[in-house]
Design a protein around this motif. Structure first.
Motif, PDB file in Angstrom:
ATOM      1  N   ALA A 130       0.827  -1.212   0.000  1.00 55.40           N
ATOM      2  CA  ALA A 130       0.000   0.000   0.000  1.00 55.40           C
ATOM      3  C   ALA A 130       0.850   1.246   0.000  1.00 55.40           C
ATOM      4  CB  ALA A 130      -0.932  -0.006   1.203  1.00 55.40           C
ATOM      5  N   ALA A 131       2.009   1.182   0.681  1.00 55.55           N
ATOM      6  CA  ALA A 131       2.887   2.355   0.741  1.00 55.55           C
ATOM      7  C   ALA A 131       3.611   2.551  -0.581  1.00 55.55           C
ATOM      8  CB  ALA A 131       3.886   2.195   1.882  1.00 55.55           C
ATOM      9  N   GLN A 132       3.895   1.435  -1.285  1.00 53.51           N
ATOM     10  CA  GLN A 132       4.580   1.551  -2.571  1.00 53.51           C
ATOM     11  C   GLN A 132       3.666   2.170  -3.630  1.00 53.51           C
ATOM     12  OE1 GLN A 132       6.659  -2.052  -3.789  1.00 53.51           O
ATOM     13  NE2 GLN A 132       6.736  -2.724  -1.670  1.00 53.51           N
ATOM     14  N   SER A 133       2.398   1.841  -3.588  1.00 55.45           N
ATOM     15  CA  SER A 133       1.451   2.388  -4.564  1.00 55.45           C
ATOM     16  C   SER A 133       0.156   2.768  -3.847  1.00 55.45           C
ATOM     17  CB  SER A 133       1.170   1.362  -5.661  1.00 55.45           C
ATOM     18  OG  SER A 133       0.815   0.125  -5.095  1.00 55.45           O
ATOM     19  N   PRO A 134       0.005   4.031  -3.429  1.00 51.45           N
ATOM     20  CA  PRO A 134      -1.179   4.482  -2.693  1.00 51.45           C
ATOM     21  C   PRO A 134      -2.459   4.157  -3.452  1.00 51.45           C
ATOM     22  CG  PRO A 134       0.495   6.199  -2.772  1.00 51.45           C
ATOM     23  CD  PRO A 134       0.957   5.110  -3.678  1.00 51.45           C
ATOM     24  N   ARG A 135      -3.481   3.736  -2.730  1.00 51.90           N
ATOM     25  CA  ARG A 135      -4.746   3.350  -3.331  1.00 51.90           C
ATOM     26  C   ARG A 135      -5.559   4.591  -3.673  1.00 51.90           C
ATOM     27  NH1 ARG A 135      -9.586  -0.366  -0.743  1.00 51.90           N
ATOM     28  NH2 ARG A 135     -10.793  -0.536  -2.663  1.00 51.90           N
ATOM     29  N   VAL A 136      -6.243   4.537  -4.806  1.00 53.04           N
ATOM     30  CA  VAL A 136      -7.171   5.594  -5.202  1.00 53.04           C
ATOM     31  C   VAL A 136      -8.576   5.004  -5.171  1.00 53.04           C
ATOM     32  CG1 VAL A 136      -7.874   7.197  -7.006  1.00 53.04           C
ATOM     33  CG2 VAL A 136      -5.443   6.707  -6.649  1.00 53.04           C
ATOM     34  N   LEU A 137      -9.430   5.559  -4.315  1.00 57.87           N
ATOM     35  CA  LEU A 137     -10.813   5.116  -4.218  1.00 57.87           C
ATOM     36  C   LEU A 137     -11.674   5.919  -5.192  1.00 57.87           C
ATOM     37  CD1 LEU A 137     -11.169   4.941  -0.321  1.00 57.87           C
ATOM     38  CD2 LEU A 137     -10.660   3.062  -1.893  1.00 57.87           C
ATOM     39  N   SER A 138     -12.654   5.273  -5.778  1.00 57.67           N
ATOM     40  CA  SER A 138     -13.536   5.942  -6.734  1.00 57.67           C
ATOM     41  C   SER A 138     -14.866   6.290  -6.077  1.00 57.67           C
ATOM     42  CB  SER A 138     -13.770   5.060  -7.959  1.00 57.67           C
ATOM     43  OG  SER A 138     -14.280   3.802  -7.558  1.00 57.67           O
ATOM     44  N   LEU A 139     -15.321   7.496  -6.323  1.00 55.05           N
ATOM     45  CA  LEU A 139     -16.638   7.967  -5.883  1.00 55.05           C
ATOM     46  C   LEU A 139     -17.470   8.185  -7.137  1.00 55.05           C
ATOM     47  CD1 LEU A 139     -18.716   9.143  -3.855  1.00 55.05           C
ATOM     48  CD2 LEU A 139     -17.504  11.340  -4.060  1.00 55.05           C
ATOM     49  N   ALA A 140     -18.297   7.208  -7.489  1.00 57.73           N
ATOM     50  CA  ALA A 140     -19.122   7.308  -8.688  1.00 57.73           C
ATOM     51  C   ALA A 140     -20.339   8.177  -8.404  1.00 57.73           C
ATOM     52  CB  ALA A 140     -19.551   5.925  -9.153  1.00 57.73           C
ATOM     53  N   VAL A 141     -20.591   9.117  -9.297  1.00 53.44           N
ATOM     54  CA  VAL A 141     -21.672  10.084  -9.134  1.00 53.44           C
ATOM     55  C   VAL A 141     -22.586   9.995 -10.338  1.00 53.44           C
ATOM     56  CG1 VAL A 141     -22.195  12.543  -9.115  1.00 53.44           C
ATOM     57  CG2 VAL A 141     -20.291  11.669  -7.751  1.00 53.44           C
ATOM     58  N   SER A 142     -23.884   9.836 -10.087  1.00 54.26           N
ATOM     59  CA  SER A 142     -24.853   9.839 -11.180  1.00 54.26           C
ATOM     60  C   SER A 142     -26.080  10.644 -10.776  1.00 54.26           C
ATOM     61  CB  SER A 142     -25.273   8.415 -11.538  1.00 54.26           C
ATOM     62  OG  SER A 142     -26.238   8.436 -12.575  1.00 54.26           O
ATOM     63  N   GLU A 143     -26.399  11.639 -11.586  1.00 56.04           N
ATOM     64  CA  GLU A 143     -27.630  12.402 -11.380  1.00 56.04           C
ATOM     65  C   GLU A 143     -28.621  12.119 -12.496  1.00 56.04           C
ATOM     66  OE1 GLU A 143     -26.968  16.516 -10.618  1.00 56.04           O
ATOM     67  OE2 GLU A 143     -25.792  16.147  -8.799  1.00 56.04           O
ATOM     68  N   GLY A 144     -28.352  11.052 -13.255  1.00 56.87           N
ATOM     69  CA  GLY A 144     -29.284  10.649 -14.301  1.00 56.87           C
ATOM     70  C   GLY A 144     -29.088  11.431 -15.584  1.00 56.87           C
ATOM     71  N   THR A 145     -29.785  10.985 -16.612  1.00 56.08           N
ATOM     72  CA  THR A 145     -29.634  11.606 -17.929  1.00 56.08           C
ATOM     73  C   THR A 145     -30.188  13.028 -17.962  1.00 56.08           C
ATOM     74  OG1 THR A 145     -31.723  10.574 -18.576  1.00 56.08           O
ATOM     75  CG2 THR A 145     -29.711   9.404 -19.154  1.00 56.08           C
ATOM     76  N   SER A 146     -31.076  13.355 -17.017  1.00 56.94           N
ATOM     77  CA  SER A 146     -31.648  14.712 -16.987  1.00 56.94           C
ATOM     78  C   SER A 146     -31.053  15.563 -15.871  1.00 56.94           C
ATOM     79  CB  SER A 146     -33.177  14.637 -16.813  1.00 56.94           C
ATOM     80  OG  SER A 146     -33.505  13.975 -15.606  1.00 56.94           O
ATOM     81  N   GLY A 147     -29.922  15.105 -15.326  1.00 60.34           N
ATOM     82  CA  GLY A 147     -29.316  15.837 -14.221  1.00 60.34           C
ATOM     83  C   GLY A 147     -28.732  17.177 -14.618  1.00 60.34           C
ATOM     84  N   GLY A 148     -28.416  17.333 -15.901  1.00 57.29           N
ATOM     85  CA  GLY A 148     -27.965  18.624 -16.394  1.00 57.29           C
ATOM     86  C   GLY A 148     -26.530  18.969 -16.090  1.00 57.29           C
ATOM     87  N   ILE A 149     -25.706  17.985 -15.681  1.00 53.30           N
ATOM     88  CA  ILE A 149     -24.300  18.275 -15.430  1.00 53.30           C
ATOM     89  C   ILE A 149     -23.427  17.387 -16.302  1.00 53.30           C
ATOM     90  CG2 ILE A 149     -24.749  19.016 -13.066  1.00 53.30           C
ATOM     91  CD1 ILE A 149     -23.579  16.365 -12.084  1.00 53.30           C
ATOM     92  N   ASP A 150     -22.185  17.846 -16.522  1.00 60.21           N
ATOM     93  CA  ASP A 150     -21.220  17.037 -17.258  1.00 60.21           C
ATOM     94  C   ASP A 150     -20.122  16.592 -16.300  1.00 60.21           C
ATOM     95  OD1 ASP A 150     -19.682  19.307 -16.810  1.00 60.21           O
ATOM     96  OD2 ASP A 150     -19.829  20.014 -18.880  1.00 60.21           O
ATOM     97  N   ALA A 151     -19.118  15.905 -16.834  1.00 53.07           N
ATOM     98  CA  ALA A 151     -18.072  15.325 -15.986  1.00 53.07           C
ATOM     99  C   ALA A 151     -17.314  16.393 -15.208  1.00 53.07           C
ATOM    100  CB  ALA A 151     -17.115  14.496 -16.833  1.00 53.07           C
ATOM    101  N   ALA A 152     -16.963  17.497 -15.875  1.00 49.47           N
ATOM    102  CA  ALA A 152     -16.197  18.552 -15.196  1.00 49.47           C
ATOM    103  C   ALA A 152     -17.026  19.186 -14.083  1.00 49.47           C
ATOM    104  CB  ALA A 152     -15.753  19.610 -16.210  1.00 49.47           C
ATOM    105  N   THR A 153     -18.299  19.432 -14.359  1.00 52.14           N
ATOM    106  CA  THR A 153     -19.175  20.006 -13.336  1.00 52.14           C
ATOM    107  C   THR A 153     -19.338  19.057 -12.163  1.00 52.14           C
ATOM    108  OG1 THR A 153     -20.370  21.214 -15.059  1.00 52.14           O
ATOM    109  CG2 THR A 153     -21.451  21.005 -12.919  1.00 52.14           C
ATOM    110  N   ALA A 154     -19.492  17.770 -12.457  1.00 50.42           N
ATOM    111  CA  ALA A 154     -19.649  16.777 -11.391  1.00 50.42           C
ATOM    112  C   ALA A 154     -18.424  16.733 -10.494  1.00 50.42           C
ATOM    113  CB  ALA A 154     -19.922  15.406 -11.997  1.00 50.42           C
ATOM    114  N   ARG A 155     -17.249  16.801 -11.097  1.00 47.73           N
ATOM    115  CA  ARG A 155     -16.019  16.764 -10.285  1.00 47.73           C
ATOM    116  C   ARG A 155     -15.949  17.967  -9.363  1.00 47.73           C
ATOM    117  NH1 ARG A 155     -13.795  14.323 -15.024  1.00 47.73           N
ATOM    118  NH2 ARG A 155     -13.257  16.348 -15.902  1.00 47.73           N
ATOM    119  N   ARG A 156     -16.311  19.149  -9.873  1.00 54.36           N
ATOM    120  CA  ARG A 156     -16.312  20.349  -9.024  1.00 54.36           C
ATOM    121  C   ARG A 156     -17.378  20.256  -7.941  1.00 54.36           C
ATOM    122  NH1 ARG A 156     -15.796  22.929 -14.061  1.00 54.36           N
ATOM    123  NH2 ARG A 156     -18.009  23.472 -14.033  1.00 54.36           N
ATOM    124  N   LYS A 157     -18.549  19.807  -8.325  1.00 62.65           N
ATOM    125  CA  LYS A 157     -19.690  19.766  -7.412  1.00 62.65           C
ATOM    126  C   LYS A 157     -19.439  18.832  -6.234  1.00 62.65           C
ATOM    127  CE  LYS A 157     -24.749  19.122  -7.583  1.00 62.65           C
ATOM    128  NZ  LYS A 157     -25.882  18.866  -8.495  1.00 62.65           N
TER     129      LYS A 157
END
Length: 280
Positions: free
Chosen positions: A27-54
């Motif tokens: 774990a110390a040699q290669s730090p783990r990156v956890l994923s936080l998947a975000v979905s507001e649906g097809t009508s959520g009105g946001i894109d990938a960049a907006t989601a990352r900021r939000k």
């Protein structure tokens, strides 16, 4: 013949390198990156960049609590979200509508963390001047609903079923965007419409002083679930992060941006029963 010995400093460096390779945890040699998947649906009105900021404020707090990097992954399509849970690609999932996190629990061994407050509801709306005053008077009327396979259409259908009204026996217009529902009501195309309590369409309807005939039972909104690989200790830390968001200005600002008041850890039983109630 004279044998030249390695320089003492080189011997020391070689020994340290060998010791480090043996003793350093993976774990110390290669730090783990956890994923936080975000979905507001097809009508959520946001894109990938907006989601990352939000969702960056939440990712940063999870990083501090868990000691691992957390990357926001935007998932627009529900099929991709479910496939990602099936494959175990996402460590955390936060999504609306709620049926996909519920599928994560039921079908892919994900673990409940929390869900947003307030609950989500189906709001059955009529025009302010409508003669309809009760659910019983809806039989034989024309309904306008989100598209038939959408979560909120199923939500409203289940609520009406519990109240003795079978939508399969009624006249129903299904529309792709909830924003079309107020238009249908205001222009006399339909007598009653079903909208999500958390939708922009419903907020606009309410702001126009139009009428809500009935609001459904509440169901968990915007659940957060975690992969089966995460430990009980990690779950507890993540849950603590969510529950404590209202305690400081930055956390409250993040919640305002999501349109919620906070998170609760009291919704697991209802979330696990949600799909059965929806009939899926």
């Amino acid at each position: 013949m004279t044998t030249r010995l390695p320089h003492p400093h080189l011997l020391i460096l070689a020994a340290l390198a060998s010791l480090g390779a043996q003793a350093l945890p993976a774990a110390a040699q290669s730090p783990r990156v956890l994923s936080l998947a975000v979905s507001e649906g097809t009508s959520g009105g946001i894109d990938a960049a907006t989601a990352r900021r939000k969702y960056a404020p939440l990712a940063q707090r999870l990083e501090q609590a868990l000691g691992d990097s957390v990357e926001v992954v935007f998932v627009r399509e529900f099929a991709a979200l479910e496939q990602g849970m099936k494959d175990g690609r996402y460590d955390f999932v936060v999504a609306r509508p709620s049926d996909y996190p519920a599928r994560g629990l039921r079908d892919h061994h994900y673990q409940y963390v929390a869900n947003a407050e307030p609950d989500g509801q189906c709001m059955l709306a009529v025009r302010a001047d409508s003669p309809v005053q009760s659910l019983e008077q809806l039989r034989g009327k024309t309904f306008v609903m989100p598209e038939e396979v959408a979560y909120m259409a199923r939500f409203c259908r289940a609520e009406l079923r519990d109240k003795g009204i079978d939508l399969a026996q009624e006249s129903v217009f299904y529309v792709r965007e909830q924003g079309a529902i107020p238009f249908g009501l205001e222009n006399g195309i339909a007598d009653v419409g079903g909208m999500a309590s958390y939708s922009g369409a419903f907020r606009q309807w309410r702001d126009k002083d139009q009428r809500v005939l009935h609001q459904s039972v509440g169901q968990p909104y915007m659940p957060v679930v975690a992969a089966p690989t995460l430990s009980a200790a990690q779950l507890a830390k993540a849950r603590k992060v969510l529950l404590e968001l209202p305690q400081d200005p930055a956390g409250r600002e993040f919640l305002r941006n999501l349109g919620i008041s906070g998170f609760t850890d009291k919704g697991e039983e209802r979330l696990r029963k949600l799909l059965e109630w929806l009939g899926v």
